[in-house]
Design a protein around this motif. Structure first.
Motif, PDB file in Angstrom:
ATOM      1  N   PRO A  33       0.805  -1.227   0.000  1.00 20.09           N
ATOM      2  CA  PRO A  33       0.000   0.000   0.000  1.00 20.09           C
ATOM      3  C   PRO A  33       0.836   1.273   0.000  1.00 20.09           C
ATOM      4  CG  PRO A  33      -0.122  -1.095   2.133  1.00 20.09           C
ATOM      5  CD  PRO A  33       0.609  -2.015   1.213  1.00 20.09           C
ATOM      6  N   SER A  34       2.071   1.203   0.502  1.00 21.14           N
ATOM      7  CA  SER A  34       2.949   2.382   0.465  1.00 21.14           C
ATOM      8  C   SER A  34       3.255   2.779  -0.973  1.00 21.14           C
ATOM      9  CB  SER A  34       4.258   2.106   1.205  1.00 21.14           C
ATOM     10  OG  SER A  34       4.014   1.911   2.562  1.00 21.14           O
ATOM     11  N   GLN A  35       3.488   1.799  -1.814  1.00 23.94           N
ATOM     12  CA  GLN A  35       3.760   2.073  -3.220  1.00 23.94           C
ATOM     13  C   GLN A  35       2.556   2.744  -3.876  1.00 23.94           C
ATOM     14  OE1 GLN A  35       6.676   1.895  -4.761  1.00 23.94           O
ATOM     15  NE2 GLN A  35       5.703   2.810  -6.521  1.00 23.94           N
ATOM     16  N   GLN A  36       1.351   2.323  -3.485  1.00 23.56           N
ATOM     17  CA  GLN A  36       0.151   2.949  -4.044  1.00 23.56           C
ATOM     18  C   GLN A  36       0.051   4.401  -3.594  1.00 23.56           C
ATOM     19  OE1 GLN A  36      -1.933   1.363  -6.394  1.00 23.56           O
ATOM     20  NE2 GLN A  36      -2.240   3.571  -6.621  1.00 23.56           N
ATOM     21  N   LEU A  37       0.381   4.672  -2.339  1.00 22.42           N
ATOM     22  CA  LEU A  37       0.391   6.065  -1.870  1.00 22.42           C
ATOM     23  C   LEU A  37       1.359   6.912  -2.691  1.00 22.42           C
ATOM     24  CD1 LEU A  37       0.359   5.842   2.042  1.00 22.42           C
ATOM     25  CD2 LEU A  37      -1.509   6.539   0.527  1.00 22.42           C
ATOM     26  N   LEU A  38       2.527   6.363  -2.988  1.00 25.28           N
ATOM     27  CA  LEU A  38       3.507   7.099  -3.796  1.00 25.28           C
ATOM     28  C   LEU A  38       2.977   7.350  -5.209  1.00 25.28           C
ATOM     29  CD1 LEU A  38       6.782   5.349  -2.606  1.00 25.28           C
ATOM     30  CD2 LEU A  38       5.930   7.629  -1.957  1.00 25.28           C
ATOM     31  N   GLN A  39       2.260   6.391  -5.762  1.00 28.33           N
ATOM     32  CA  GLN A  39       1.639   6.609  -7.080  1.00 28.33           C
ATOM     33  C   GLN A  39       0.574   7.696  -6.988  1.00 28.33           C
ATOM     34  OE1 GLN A  39       0.277   2.738  -8.362  1.00 28.33           O
ATOM     35  NE2 GLN A  39       2.240   2.271  -9.328  1.00 28.33           N
ATOM     36  N   PHE A  40      -0.205   7.684  -5.923  1.00 31.82           N
ATOM     37  CA  PHE A  40      -1.195   8.736  -5.729  1.00 31.82           C
ATOM     38  C   PHE A  40      -0.503  10.095  -5.600  1.00 31.82           C
ATOM     39  CE2 PHE A  40      -4.498   5.738  -3.568  1.00 31.82           C
ATOM     40  CZ  PHE A  40      -4.892   5.256  -4.803  1.00 31.82           C
ATOM     41  N   TYR A  41       0.601  10.151  -4.873  1.00 30.68           N
ATOM     42  CA  TYR A  41       1.339  11.403  -4.709  1.00 30.68           C
ATOM     43  C   TYR A  41       1.757  11.957  -6.071  1.00 30.68           C
ATOM     44  CZ  TYR A  41       4.592  14.845  -2.883  1.00 30.68           C
ATOM     45  OH  TYR A  41       5.229  16.028  -2.593  1.00 30.68           O
ATOM     46  N   GLN A  42       2.271  11.083  -6.929  1.00 34.79           N
ATOM     47  CA  GLN A  42       2.701  11.505  -8.269  1.00 34.79           C
ATOM     48  C   GLN A  42       1.520  11.939  -9.134  1.00 34.79           C
ATOM     49  OE1 GLN A  42       5.851  12.034  -9.262  1.00 34.79           O
ATOM     50  NE2 GLN A  42       6.408  11.497  -7.181  1.00 34.79           N
ATOM     51  N   ALA A  43       0.380  11.305  -8.964  1.00 37.03           N
ATOM     52  CA  ALA A  43      -0.781  11.582  -9.814  1.00 37.03           C
ATOM     53  C   ALA A  43      -1.600  12.777  -9.341  1.00 37.03           C
ATOM     54  CB  ALA A  43      -1.681  10.343  -9.875  1.00 37.03           C
ATOM     55  N   LEU A  44      -1.381  13.225  -8.117  1.00 38.74           N
ATOM     56  CA  LEU A  44      -2.173  14.308  -7.555  1.00 38.74           C
ATOM     57  C   LEU A  44      -1.568  15.661  -7.912  1.00 38.74           C
ATOM     58  CD1 LEU A  44      -4.690  14.464  -5.693  1.00 38.74           C
ATOM     59  CD2 LEU A  44      -3.120  14.628  -3.761  1.00 38.74           C
ATOM     60  N   ASN A  45      -2.401  16.567  -8.398  1.00 37.65           N
ATOM     61  CA  ASN A  45      -1.953  17.931  -8.663  1.00 37.65           C
ATOM     62  C   ASN A  45      -1.453  18.563  -7.365  1.00 37.65           C
ATOM     63  OD1 ASN A  45      -2.395  18.102 -11.433  1.00 37.65           O
ATOM     64  ND2 ASN A  45      -4.563  18.544 -11.140  1.00 37.65           N
ATOM     65  N   SER A  46      -0.650  19.599  -7.478  1.00 42.36           N
ATOM     66  CA  SER A  46      -0.016  20.193  -6.297  1.00 42.36           C
ATOM     67  C   SER A  46      -1.023  20.691  -5.266  1.00 42.36           C
ATOM     68  CB  SER A  46       0.923  21.326  -6.711  1.00 42.36           C
ATOM     69  OG  SER A  46       0.202  22.329  -7.373  1.00 42.36           O
ATOM     70  N   ASP A  47      -2.185  21.147  -5.702  1.00 39.59           N
ATOM     71  CA  ASP A  47      -3.197  21.622  -4.748  1.00 39.59           C
ATOM     72  C   ASP A  47      -4.365  20.646  -4.629  1.00 39.59           C
ATOM     73  OD1 ASP A  47      -4.108  22.099  -7.311  1.00 39.59           O
ATOM     74  OD2 ASP A  47      -5.009  24.033  -6.834  1.00 39.59           O
ATOM     75  N   GLY A  48      -4.166  19.414  -5.081  1.00 37.49           N
ATOM     76  CA  GLY A  48      -5.222  18.412  -5.048  1.00 37.49           C
ATOM     77  C   GLY A  48      -5.401  17.782  -3.680  1.00 37.49           C
ATOM     78  N   LYS A  49      -6.449  16.971  -3.569  1.00 42.98           N
ATOM     79  CA  LYS A  49      -6.751  16.280  -2.317  1.00 42.98           C
ATOM     80  C   LYS A  49      -6.957  14.794  -2.576  1.00 42.98           C
ATOM     81  CE  LYS A  49      -8.612  20.222   0.078  1.00 42.98           C
ATOM     82  NZ  LYS A  49      -9.818  20.963   0.343  1.00 42.98           N
ATOM     83  N   MET A  50      -6.583  14.015  -1.596  1.00 43.77           N
ATOM     84  CA  MET A  50      -6.766  12.574  -1.625  1.00 43.77           C
ATOM     85  C   MET A  50      -7.715  12.226  -0.475  1.00 43.77           C
ATOM     86  SD  MET A  50      -3.830   9.629  -1.163  1.00 43.77           S
ATOM     87  CE  MET A  50      -3.429  10.034   0.552  1.00 43.77           C
ATOM     88  N   ILE A  51      -8.796  11.517  -0.788  1.00 45.53           N
ATOM     89  CA  ILE A  51      -9.763  11.110   0.229  1.00 45.53           C
ATOM     90  C   ILE A  51      -9.723   9.586   0.279  1.00 45.53           C
ATOM     91  CG2 ILE A  51     -12.160  11.249   0.992  1.00 45.53           C
ATOM     92  CD1 ILE A  51     -12.430  13.727  -0.874  1.00 45.53           C
ATOM     93  N   VAL A  52      -9.307   9.046   1.419  1.00 43.88           N
ATOM     94  CA  VAL A  52      -9.031   7.608   1.515  1.00 43.88           C
ATOM     95  C   VAL A  52      -9.468   7.047   2.867  1.00 43.88           C
ATOM     96  CG1 VAL A  52      -7.058   7.679  -0.059  1.00 43.88           C
ATOM     97  CG2 VAL A  52      -6.685   7.997   2.372  1.00 43.88           C
ATOM     98  N   ASN A  53      -9.602   5.727   2.887  1.00 47.92           N
ATOM     99  CA  ASN A  53      -9.697   5.003   4.151  1.00 47.92           C
ATOM    100  C   ASN A  53      -9.048   3.646   3.972  1.00 47.92           C
ATOM    101  OD1 ASN A  53     -11.592   3.339   2.897  1.00 47.92           O
ATOM    102  ND2 ASN A  53     -13.295   3.974   4.168  1.00 47.92           N
ATOM    103  N   TRP A  54      -8.849   2.959   5.083  1.00 48.66           N
ATOM    104  CA  TRP A  54      -8.219   1.640   5.072  1.00 48.66           C
ATOM    105  C   TRP A  54      -8.611   0.938   6.360  1.00 48.66           C
ATOM    106  CZ3 TRP A  54      -5.650   6.275   5.368  1.00 48.66           C
ATOM    107  CH2 TRP A  54      -5.192   6.627   6.631  1.00 48.66           C
ATOM    108  N   TYR A  55      -8.383  -0.374   6.385  1.00 48.24           N
ATOM    109  CA  TYR A  55      -8.681  -1.166   7.577  1.00 48.24           C
ATOM    110  C   TYR A  55      -7.683  -2.320   7.632  1.00 48.24           C
ATOM    111  CZ  TYR A  55     -11.677  -3.201  11.200  1.00 48.24           C
ATOM    112  OH  TYR A  55     -12.169  -3.696  12.378  1.00 48.24           O
ATOM    113  N   PHE A  56      -6.511  -2.033   8.170  1.00 55.50           N
ATOM    114  CA  PHE A  56      -5.437  -3.020   8.251  1.00 55.50           C
ATOM    115  C   PHE A  56      -5.666  -3.956   9.436  1.00 55.50           C
ATOM    116  CE2 PHE A  56      -3.110   0.582   6.174  1.00 55.50           C
ATOM    117  CZ  PHE A  56      -2.915  -0.048   4.960  1.00 55.50           C
TER     118      PHE A  56
END
Length: 175
Positions: free
Chosen positions: A103-126
């Motif tokens: 899941p860390s790799q997915q976060l890094l992909q999201f970081y790259q795909a998100l515009n500089s002023d964008g937002k990420m809305i997420v949840n998880w249940y590890f």
């Protein structure tokens, strides 16, 4: 999945309120499931387009059917692979990260795909559950610790008033 949505209507309602408050521009719904969040985002006037991505073709077909019935088929694009090198103003990802090997790799992909002023809305249940009721969830302590380290070093949480496990983040400037 539909039964869970019906039994969790208050929780889902708050997630949709958070989406309505925060989503804008081009939205990626990563692992969109039965489409409740993609459809909710598409109904927001500040959202221009929703890219729906889910590996399950039954889910994809169902959401495509729902979007046509709701008149949102021009606003939602269905993709069969994760969009590469595209930028998004909002990324949605619900109940997916705990199923990924890294899941860390997915976060890094999201970081790259998100515009500089964008937002990420997420949840998880590890958590696999007290009696292994969630056997497909990841709960390896080292992987979970790496996930939180990646999250905290790349994103800052944006406060919202809803008492739900879903969180909203913006990119943190990397120094």
């Amino acid at each position: 999945m539909g039964a869970w949505h019906l039994s969790s209507h208050e929780y889902i309602g708050d997630m949709l309120r958070l989406i309505a408050d925060s989503a804008q521009g081009r939205v990626l719904d990563f692992g969109g499931g039965i489409g409740t969040h993609a459809l909710g985002a598409a109904l927001c006037p500040q959202v221009e387009q929703v890219i729906y991505y889910d590996i399950n073709p039954i889910n994809r077909d169902f959401v495509e059917y729902r979007s046509e019935k709701m008149g949102l088929d021009k606003k939602i694009v269905f993709v069969f692979e994760m969009p590469e090198k595209e930028k998004f103003d909002t990324i949605l990802c619900f109940d997916v990260l705990e199923h990924l090997l890294d899941p860390s790799q997915q976060l890094l992909q999201f970081y790259q795909a998100l515009n500089s002023d964008g937002k990420m809305i997420v949840n998880w249940y590890f958590f696999k559950g007290f009696n292994q009721e969630y056997p497909f969830h990841l709960d390896d302590p080292k992987v979970v610790e790496a996930f939180f380290h990646t999250l905290q070093s790349h994103f800052l949480e944006v406060f919202h008033p809803y008492l739900i496990t879903t969180r909203c983040y913006r990119k943190q400037s990397l120094i």
